[in-house]
Design a protein around this motif. Sequence first.
Motif, short mmCIF file in Angstrom:
data_model
loop_
_atom_site.label_atom_id
_atom_site.label_comp_id
_atom_site.label_asym_id
_atom_site.label_seq_id
_atom_site.Cartn_x
_atom_site.Cartn_y
_atom_site.Cartn_z
N CYS A 38 -16.00 33.72 -8.27
CA CYS A 38 -15.62 33.88 -9.37
C CYS A 38 -16.60 33.21 -10.67
CB CYS A 38 -14.15 33.53 -9.62
SG CYS A 38 -13.57 33.91 -11.22
N CYS A 41 -13.84 30.95 -13.02
CA CYS A 41 -13.30 29.71 -12.77
C CYS A 41 -13.99 29.11 -11.52
CB CYS A 41 -11.92 29.74 -12.17
SG CYS A 41 -11.44 30.58 -10.74
N CYS A 52 -11.62 37.94 -9.28
CA CYS A 52 -11.01 36.71 -8.95
C CYS A 52 -9.26 36.95 -8.61
CB CYS A 52 -11.21 35.45 -9.84
SG CYS A 52 -10.26 34.18 -9.44
N CYS A 55 -7.73 34.05 -11.49
CA CYS A 55 -7.81 34.39 -12.92
C CYS A 55 -8.43 35.71 -13.38
CB CYS A 55 -8.92 33.32 -13.36
SG CYS A 55 -10.59 33.56 -13.29
ZN LIG Z 1 -11.46 32.80 -11.11
#
Ligand SMILES: [Zn+2]
Length: 146
Positions: A38, A41, A52, A55
Amino acid sequence: MTADLSEAFSFPPQPDPDADSRGFWAATAEGRLAMCRCQSCGLWLQPPLERCRVCAGPTEFEDVAGTGTVYTFIVQRQAAVAGYLDKVPYVVGLIELDEQLGLRLPGRIVGVEPGEVVCGLRVQAELVDLPGGEYRVPVFRPLGAE
Ligand SMILES: [Zn+2]
């Protein structure tokens, strides 16, 4: 038209890259081991995803060191997979990569007798040609072994 089935069954199954896994196979073709990560994050994602799962950020493939530990493994004693019929016994492990707890990648464990493989064994990835096609796949060798 007759197909030469003996040849078709003499090689292991080949990867079938899709939108999510294409980056992995592109990296191995260039001699790199890369995993989906990701970009928001930093979470590593296996299996790879377009977004992701935590998130919803965008993902890219990033290189990993290729070092890890044997999380679990099996010893394959029956000739069941084309291309490996004469290779039994061999070990297939699930390797937890050092980058993140739970980031696990399957692969053969080479360079060690099957009876000497234990969970927690430190290993290093290397890329080998997959017979029967254009792909390279990771295998794992105990650290310090030649
Ligand atoms: Zn993420």
